[in-house]
Scaffold this motif. Structure first.
Motif, PDB file in Angstrom:
ATOM      1  N   GLY A  90       6.226  63.050  38.422  1.00 64.08           N
ATOM      2  CA  GLY A  90       4.835  62.954  38.002  1.00 64.08           C
ATOM      3  C   GLY A  90       3.836  62.784  39.124  1.00 64.08           C
ATOM      4  N   ILE A  91       4.090  63.414  40.260  1.00 62.47           N
ATOM      5  CA  ILE A  91       3.170  63.330  41.410  1.00 62.47           C
ATOM      6  C   ILE A  91       2.143  64.441  41.287  1.00 62.47           C
ATOM      7  CG2 ILE A  91       2.974  63.310  43.910  1.00 62.47           C
ATOM      8  CD1 ILE A  91       4.616  60.999  42.741  1.00 62.47           C
ATOM      9  N   THR A  92       0.848  64.061  41.294  1.00 60.14           N
ATOM     10  CA  THR A  92      -0.223  65.059  41.132  1.00 60.14           C
ATOM     11  C   THR A  92      -1.162  65.129  42.336  1.00 60.14           C
ATOM     12  OG1 THR A  92      -1.557  63.406  39.958  1.00 60.14           O
ATOM     13  CG2 THR A  92      -0.178  64.878  38.617  1.00 60.14           C
ATOM     14  N   SER A  93      -1.186  64.089  43.187  1.00 58.88           N
ATOM     15  CA  SER A  93      -2.089  64.067  44.343  1.00 58.88           C
ATOM     16  C   SER A  93      -1.714  65.168  45.338  1.00 58.88           C
ATOM     17  CB  SER A  93      -2.022  62.706  45.037  1.00 58.88           C
ATOM     18  OG  SER A  93      -2.684  62.744  46.279  1.00 58.88           O
ATOM     19  N   GLN A  94      -2.731  65.948  45.723  1.00 58.45           N
ATOM     20  CA  GLN A  94      -2.493  67.043  46.660  1.00 58.45           C
ATOM     21  C   GLN A  94      -2.026  66.533  48.028  1.00 58.45           C
ATOM     22  OE1 GLN A  94      -2.647  70.456  46.052  1.00 58.45           O
ATOM     23  NE2 GLN A  94      -2.761  69.758  43.937  1.00 58.45           N
ATOM     24  N   ILE A  95      -2.553  65.367  48.436  1.00 54.88           N
ATOM     25  CA  ILE A  95      -2.151  64.819  49.735  1.00 54.88           C
ATOM     26  C   ILE A  95      -0.701  64.368  49.687  1.00 54.88           C
ATOM     27  CG2 ILE A  95      -2.520  62.893  51.331  1.00 54.88           C
ATOM     28  CD1 ILE A  95      -5.468  63.110  50.844  1.00 54.88           C
ATOM     29  N   GLN A  96      -0.298  63.748  48.579  1.00 56.22           N
ATOM     30  CA  GLN A  96       1.088  63.277  48.486  1.00 56.22           C
ATOM     31  C   GLN A  96       2.089  64.431  48.501  1.00 56.22           C
ATOM     32  OE1 GLN A  96       2.484  59.868  46.332  1.00 56.22           O
ATOM     33  NE2 GLN A  96       0.473  59.592  45.378  1.00 56.22           N
ATOM     34  N   LEU A  97       1.656  65.603  48.038  1.00 54.65           N
ATOM     35  CA  LEU A  97       2.573  66.742  48.016  1.00 54.65           C
ATOM     36  C   LEU A  97       2.980  67.193  49.416  1.00 54.65           C
ATOM     37  CD1 LEU A  97       0.996  68.900  45.139  1.00 54.65           C
ATOM     38  CD2 LEU A  97       2.977  67.387  45.029  1.00 54.65           C
ATOM     39  N   VAL A  98       2.207  66.816  50.421  1.00 56.57           N
ATOM     40  CA  VAL A  98       2.516  67.187  51.798  1.00 56.57           C
ATOM     41  C   VAL A  98       3.500  66.189  52.429  1.00 56.57           C
ATOM     42  CG1 VAL A  98       1.482  67.757  54.052  1.00 56.57           C
ATOM     43  CG2 VAL A  98       0.190  68.144  51.965  1.00 56.57           C
ATOM     44  N   ALA A 129      10.545  73.268  47.420  1.00 49.86           N
ATOM     45  CA  ALA A 129      11.033  72.419  46.326  1.00 49.86           C
ATOM     46  C   ALA A 129      10.013  71.366  45.914  1.00 49.86           C
ATOM     47  CB  ALA A 129      12.333  71.732  46.759  1.00 49.86           C
ATOM     48  N   ILE A 130       8.952  71.184  46.698  1.00 55.73           N
ATOM     49  CA  ILE A 130       7.998  70.108  46.437  1.00 55.73           C
ATOM     50  C   ILE A 130       7.402  70.172  45.026  1.00 55.73           C
ATOM     51  CG2 ILE A 130       5.742  69.185  47.119  1.00 55.73           C
ATOM     52  CD1 ILE A 130       6.559  69.687  50.030  1.00 55.73           C
ATOM     53  N   PRO A 131       6.976  71.328  44.505  1.00 56.02           N
ATOM     54  CA  PRO A 131       6.444  71.346  43.129  1.00 56.02           C
ATOM     55  C   PRO A 131       7.447  70.844  42.099  1.00 56.02           C
ATOM     56  CG  PRO A 131       5.899  73.382  44.276  1.00 56.02           C
ATOM     57  CD  PRO A 131       6.862  72.654  45.149  1.00 56.02           C
ATOM     58  N   PHE A 132       8.712  71.140  42.298  1.00 62.11           N
ATOM     59  CA  PHE A 132       9.742  70.705  41.355  1.00 62.11           C
ATOM     60  C   PHE A 132      10.019  69.208  41.490  1.00 62.11           C
ATOM     61  CE2 PHE A 132      10.277  75.156  42.359  1.00 62.11           C
ATOM     62  CZ  PHE A 132      10.420  75.745  41.111  1.00 62.11           C
ATOM     63  N   ILE A 133       9.992  68.700  42.733  1.00 63.71           N
ATOM     64  CA  ILE A 133      10.160  67.259  42.955  1.00 63.71           C
ATOM     65  C   ILE A 133       8.986  66.509  42.322  1.00 63.71           C
ATOM     66  CG2 ILE A 133      10.393  65.448  44.697  1.00 63.71           C
ATOM     67  CD1 ILE A 133      11.443  67.578  46.635  1.00 63.71           C
ATOM     68  N   ALA A 134       7.766  66.998  42.556  1.00 64.75           N
ATOM     69  CA  ALA A 134       6.558  66.351  42.023  1.00 64.75           C
ATOM     70  C   ALA A 134       6.565  66.352  40.499  1.00 64.75           C
ATOM     71  CB  ALA A 134       5.320  67.064  42.558  1.00 64.75           C
ATOM     72  N   TRP A 193      10.241  58.764  44.237  1.00 63.45           N
ATOM     73  CA  TRP A 193       9.393  59.359  45.268  1.00 63.45           C
ATOM     74  C   TRP A 193       9.290  58.492  46.528  1.00 63.45           C
ATOM     75  CZ3 TRP A 193       7.221  64.018  46.125  1.00 63.45           C
ATOM     76  CH2 TRP A 193       6.124  64.127  46.978  1.00 63.45           C
ATOM     77  N   PRO A 194       8.978  57.187  46.441  1.00 57.15           N
ATOM     78  CA  PRO A 194       8.896  56.363  47.668  1.00 57.15           C
ATOM     79  C   PRO A 194      10.209  56.343  48.449  1.00 57.15           C
ATOM     80  CG  PRO A 194       7.887  55.209  45.820  1.00 57.15           C
ATOM     81  CD  PRO A 194       8.580  56.400  45.242  1.00 57.15           C
ATOM     82  N   ALA A 195      11.334  56.265  47.726  1.00 57.77           N
ATOM     83  CA  ALA A 195      12.632  56.254  48.419  1.00 57.77           C
ATOM     84  C   ALA A 195      12.842  57.562  49.169  1.00 57.77           C
ATOM     85  CB  ALA A 195      13.754  56.031  47.412  1.00 57.77           C
TER      86      ALA A 195
END
Length: 578
Positions: A132-140, A123-128, A190-192
């Motif tokens: 609007g999350i684009t950083s590859q590290i944040q996706l993990v 689900a991470i691509p859909f959450i991002a 995202w932070p929450a």
């Protein structure tokens, strides 16, 4: 001055002379390390002595005056409550059906916990995209934040369960897992989401740390306990395997939040069962029995050994909560086991980044179908169970024949890891070198079978090994292993995408396979030198000495009780004849 004249005068040559400040600094460091080692050893010895004294008292074998009821009195005349022979409230004597219900409940609890770890994987691509999350590290991070909770939680839950009992911690932590899963489903940003994932992981890590202690509470036979551990370990694998399937199909159809709603439904249903989980920790059960007796008759002075043992905050911090860290730093068995399990565990969680790269990018599969590619890992995990049970049968037959090798502690579990290690290595090379567009996707997918089998055999063998080695402190040893491997599972997946981008699929899998090949020598070393390692382990030595003393006192106790029973019988016969 020349070197020869230096030598003649008893002065070290200039090239070999150690500066005074360096030498004194080295002595100070050696002294500091020596002091630290002595301090750790003192705490560990006190820990072992205190815990075994409680164990002796719980089983009615402390040093003291034996009363007519078969209990003991201390110097102040207080009766110390203990288990009687065949006591139905002793967890060892519980009926098999009740133990099976506990086993099933713990399996369901841990499957929810481990499923939660990988719940957002597909689900991470859909959450991002939504935030609007684009950083590859944040996706993990949605998975890593949960695993950071896995690092912190066991260091508290494991030793605390050996201090206040299993039931309340199990129910409270699982209830909080349910609450934080609900929070993830309703996360506003995202932070929450990352914060909620951390607390969900910290709460959900409790079964992994506590359940080994529960098994030690209810199974006194190491063979039966090992089989229960095998079933339990199998469910720890299936949780993360179902998660990508759930999130893969939910995210593409009804929305990524439904991944967490499904997890919440599963956790809520399991919570009902967890609430009926009984307390299994003997010191707590005896304390409750003593309190009940005192409530019925306030004049009696009946206590459990745990109630008479002072429990202060200083003891909690210095002895109880530091126990997993002390084991990790000073026990070679725990350290080596943690390193191997950490690598294997991290590679397992790296697969949640690697499988989309392989099966979506190379073969163009959908997220839902990519989730199904994890099923062969589950098949491999199931295949490991008959291997485990068959080895148990071979070992028991060898012991019955009096085979010398079967009497050695390391041969009880570790040989399974010598089979699982090579299988795990083969699976990684298989996956890496068969994943190409001109090879059907089924071929690399089937690499999951030796992957799952190897993974399970390694874990079942080594976790059972440290459980058997540290017995009454099994929960703390497993807490150390759990936290250590979770650290690796947080860090290594952060490098997965860049590693696969730079080395390619075959290069990245080969690197992981090579590292696994190096680590898989650890079980062979345990078989070769394990007895010597345990003999040099001061913690194992302290536990062994205390256990031996307890068994010797138990033998004396039996003879004293038989003597008293004989005296009472003779007195009774005399009265009847008169």
């Amino acid at each position: 001055m020349s070197e020869s004249s230096d030598a003649e005068s008893g002065i070290a040559p200039q090239s070999l002379r150690v500066p005074t400040n360096v030498s004194s600094r080295s002595r100070r460091l050696d002294g500091a390390f020596g002091h630290f080692a002595d301090l750790v050893q003192t705490i560990s010895n006190q820990d072992a002595i205190t815990r075994y004294k409680t164990e002796e008292a719980d089983n009615g074998i402390p040093i003291g005056d034996l009363t007519d009821t078969g209990q003991f009195r201390d110097a102040e005349g207080r009766t110390i409550l203990s288990w009687e022979a065949g006591d139905k409230e002793n967890p060892y004597n519980w009926p098999l059906w009740r133990k099976n219900v506990i086993l099933l409940t713990t399996m369901l609890a841990v499957s929810n916990s481990t499923m939660g770890s990988a719940l957002p994987s597909m689900a991470i691509p859909f959450i991002a995209r939504e935030w609007g999350i684009t950083s590859q590290i944040q996706l993990v991070l949605p998975i890593s934040a949960y695993l950071v909770g896995y690092v912190c939680g066991p260091m508290i839950w494991g030793p605390l369960s050996e201090h206040i009992g299993r039931r309340n911690l199990s129910i409270g932590s699982f209830f909080m897992l349910t609450v934080w899963t609900l929070a993830c489903a309703l996360a506003p940003n995202w932070p929450a989401l990352l914060i909620f994932r951390f607390f969900a992981g910290a709460s959900g890590s409790a079964p992994i740390a506590i359940v080994t202690g529960i098994f030690a509470d209810i199974y006194d036979d190491s063979v039966v306990r090992g089989r229960a551990m095998a079933w339990f370990m199998a469910t720890t694998v299936f949780g993360p395997l179902f998660a990508p399937i759930i999130s893969g199909f939910c995210s593409t159809s009804i929305g990524w939040r439904w991944s967490f709603w499904v997890g919440l439904m599963s956790a809520g249903a399991t919570l009902v069962l967890v609430c009926f989980l009984p307390e299994t920790y003997a010191p707590v059960l005896l304390s409750r029995r003593a309190a009940k007796i005192r409530k019925a008759d306030p004049t009696v002075q009946v206590y459990s050994a745990t109630e008479l043992d002072p429990h202060d905050f200083r003891q909690l911090v210095t002895r109880v909560l530091t126990r997993p860290i002390r084991m990790l730093l000073t026990e070679l068995i725990v350290t080596a086991t943690c390193l191997y399990l950490s690598l294997v565990y991290a590679i397992f969680y790296m697969s949640f980044q690697a499988f989309p790269i392989i099966f979506q990018n190379v073969y163009g599969l959908s997220p839902g179908v990519t989730g199904l590619c994890y099923l062969p890992i589950g098949a491999g995990a199931l295949l490991s169970l008959p291997v485990f049970f068959s080895y148990d049968y071979v070992l028991l037959n060898a012991k019955a024949r009096g085979a010398e090798w079967a009497q050695k502690e390391e041969f009880r579990r570790v040989p399974l890891a010598t089979l699982g290690g090579p299988l795990f290595v083969v699976s990684l090379f298989w996956l890496g070198w068969s994943a190409r567009s001109n090879v059907p996707f089924v071929v690399p997918m089937l690499a999951g079978i030796p992957f799952g089998a190897g993974f399970m055999l390694i874990f079942m063998a080594l976790l059972n090994y440290i459980t058997d080695a540290y017995e009454i402190f099994a929960a703390s040893a497993n807490a150390a292993a759990s936290s250590c491997r979770s650290v690796f599972a947080v860090i290594l997946p952060l490098a997965t995408r860049s590693m696969f981008a730079r080395l390619g699929i075959n290069g990245a899998c080969s690197l992981l396979g090579g590292l696994s090949l190096v680590m898989c020598v650890i079980p062979f070393i345990f078989i070769w030198k394990g007895e010597e390692i345990r003999a040099r382990s001061k913690f194992c030595l302290a536990l062994r000495e205390q256990k031996l003393e307890m068994e010797q006192r138990n033998t004396k106790l039996r003879s004293r009780r038989m003597s008293k029973a004989g005296d009472r019988e003779r007195v009774s016969e005399t009265k009847e004849s008169v």
